[in-house]
Design an enzyme around this catalytic site. Structure first.
Site, short mmCIF file in Angstrom:
data_model
loop_
_atom_site.label_atom_id
_atom_site.label_comp_id
_atom_site.label_asym_id
_atom_site.label_seq_id
_atom_site.Cartn_x
_atom_site.Cartn_y
_atom_site.Cartn_z
N LYS A 177 -13.61 5.60 -6.23
CA LYS A 177 -14.45 6.13 -7.44
C LYS A 177 -15.80 6.91 -6.95
O LYS A 177 -16.19 6.87 -5.60
CB LYS A 177 -14.52 5.19 -8.22
CG LYS A 177 -13.16 4.54 -8.93
CD LYS A 177 -12.25 5.53 -9.39
CE LYS A 177 -11.15 5.00 -10.24
NZ LYS A 177 -9.82 4.65 -9.37
C1 LIG Z 1 -8.76 3.56 -10.52
C2 LIG Z 1 -8.43 3.54 -11.87
C3 LIG Z 1 -8.09 2.20 -12.40
C4 LIG Z 1 -8.21 0.80 -12.05
O1 LIG Z 1 -9.33 0.63 -11.24
P1 LIG Z 1 -9.15 -0.73 -10.39
O2 LIG Z 1 -10.68 -1.03 -10.22
O3 LIG Z 1 -8.76 -0.39 -9.09
O4 LIG Z 1 -8.63 -1.80 -10.98
C5 LIG Z 1 -7.93 2.52 -13.81
N1 LIG Z 1 -7.68 3.58 -14.44
C6 LIG Z 1 -7.99 4.69 -13.88
C7 LIG Z 1 -7.92 6.07 -14.40
C8 LIG Z 1 -8.36 4.66 -12.46
O5 LIG Z 1 -8.70 5.98 -11.87
#
Ligand SMILES: *Cc1c(COP(=O)(O)O)cnc(C)c1O
Length: 378
Positions: A177
């Site tokens: 992210k």
């Molecule tokens: C990465 C992501 C998640 C999940 O995030 P985590 O922190 O890995 O649980 C949920 N929704 C979207 C759109 C994502 O890109």
């Protein structure tokens, strides 16, 4: 290899981790609380609750809002599977909504309205690639249909207004992210009582945490609601605090690179569509999606780009077509989502790239779009 995404980590993160070790307080303490305050301040909201993932955060939000058996929640199918899984965790039914179209691959207000029933309790918006959903349109929708608005803000950290459209929002700090704690998430909620409930649910529903009991010298606690262990630890929070200091600068670099991509792709690959062409400014530019021309062989293009040193991915295989969901919703069709997902390709975009890399990727894509003679004849 130019990767689609990669974290930016360095000496300040190492130093922050060392300080946590030296402090000998390693889970939910000062760093977690400071991270909550600093992250919420960055987004102009009063407070937040840190958790160990965005997925856990979405689960907590739905549970704290009382969504459960017999309730339907409108969700995009063009998202990561967690956006729908969280509805099943609380016993609700995800109802998949189609996108607006190739230029706006976000859930359609019109299709959401068609799928609203008396059982619909909420809609989960996902800010695809970091482009914020339309605030006015969705607030109007929520009011008209009497449903809650929840934001999956996994792609949108650092965008002004992200996490403030609706009743609650959850960010992700997973490794790919815009800022990371390796694993982690952050919850916003408009109603302070809702945020308090979420905070308690994060730690088993206990009325106090270990640090608070130590500080207040009160050895006992009560449990007044069902909770989970979704705590964040001090190591992650310390890294998050360091990362947060660079977030706006990184997002500005991403925006610059995205602009260069639009220019380079217009020059080298005029048949390729770059979505959100009319909304260049308002995004965290989490990745750079393009839509390949009708009939293009995406698998072959991805393989050719890989050979040219460029990683590409797909955002996303539609959730309703994943085996687990297809077994449960066998007759569901979402024409625009399916068409988009067949032709979408995500190109490398992160703050460690430069303009020369962008041009290399655009040239590699132009090359990959033209099948070579050897491949055509084989
Ligand atoms: C990465 C992501 C998640 C999940 O995030 P985590 O922190 O890995 O649980 C949920 N929704 C979207 C759109 C994502 O890109």
């Amino acid at each position: 290899m130019l990767l689609v995404g990669e974290p930016s980590l360095g000496e300040p993160e190492k130093a922050a981790l060392s300080r946590v070790i030296d402090s000998n307080w390693i889970t939910m303490g000062e760093n977690v609380r400071a991270f909550e305050r600093e992250f919420s301040a960055e987004h102009g909201v009063p407070d937040a609750v840190a958790v160990n993932s965005c997925t856990a955060g979405l689960h907590l939000v739905l549970a704290a809002l009382g969504i459960g058996r017999g309730h339907e929640v409108l969700v995009p199918s063009l998202s990561f599977v967690a956006t729908a899984n969280c509805v099943l965790y609380v016993g609700g039914t995800p109802v998949f909504v189609d996108i607006v179209g190739a230029n706006a691959p976000v859930i359609s207000v019109a299709d959401a309205a068609r799928k609203c029933t008396s059982r619909t309790k909420a809609v989960i918006l996902m800010h695809y690639a970091g482009y914020l959903a339309d605030r006015e349109a969705w607030r109007g929708f929520a009011e008209e249909h009497g449903v809650l608005l929840i934001e999956d803000t996994a792609h949108a950290a650092g965008v002004p207004g992200a996490g403030t459209l609706g009743d609650a929002a959850v960010f992700s700090f997973y490794g790919n992210k815009n800022m990371t704690t390796a694993e982690g998430g952050m919850i916003f909620a408009r109603d302070p009582d809702l945020l308090r409930r979420i905070r308690q649910m994060r730690g088993h529903g206990m009325t106090s945490g270990a640090r608070e009991r130590l500080d207040a010298r009160t050895p006992t606690y009560d449990v007044t609601m069902l909770g989970w262990n979704y705590r964040m630890d001090e190591f992650r929070a310390a890294v998050g605090r360091v990362q947060l200091q660079s977030l706006s600068q990184w997002n500005a670099i991403r925006a610059d690179l995205a602009r260069s991509y639009r220019d380079a792709l217009a020059e080298f690959c005029p048949d390729v569509l770059v979505p959100f062409g009319n909304r260049r400014g308002v995004s965290a530019h989490h990745f750079l999606p393009v839509v390949l021309p009708e009939g293009a062989d995406r698998d072959a293009i991805m393989a050719r780009m890989g050979n040219a040193g460029v990683q590409t991915t797909v955002h996303y295989p539609p959730i309703h077509l994943l085996s687990f969901y297809q077994d449960r919703f066998p007759s569901l069709g979402l024409r625009k989502t399916e068409e988009f997902a067949r032709r979408e390709l995500s190109l490398p975009l992160h703050p460690r790239l430069g303009y020369a890399d962008v041009e290399q990727v655009a040239r590699a894509l132009a090359d990959a779009l033209v099948p070579r003679a050897a491949e055509v004849s084989s």
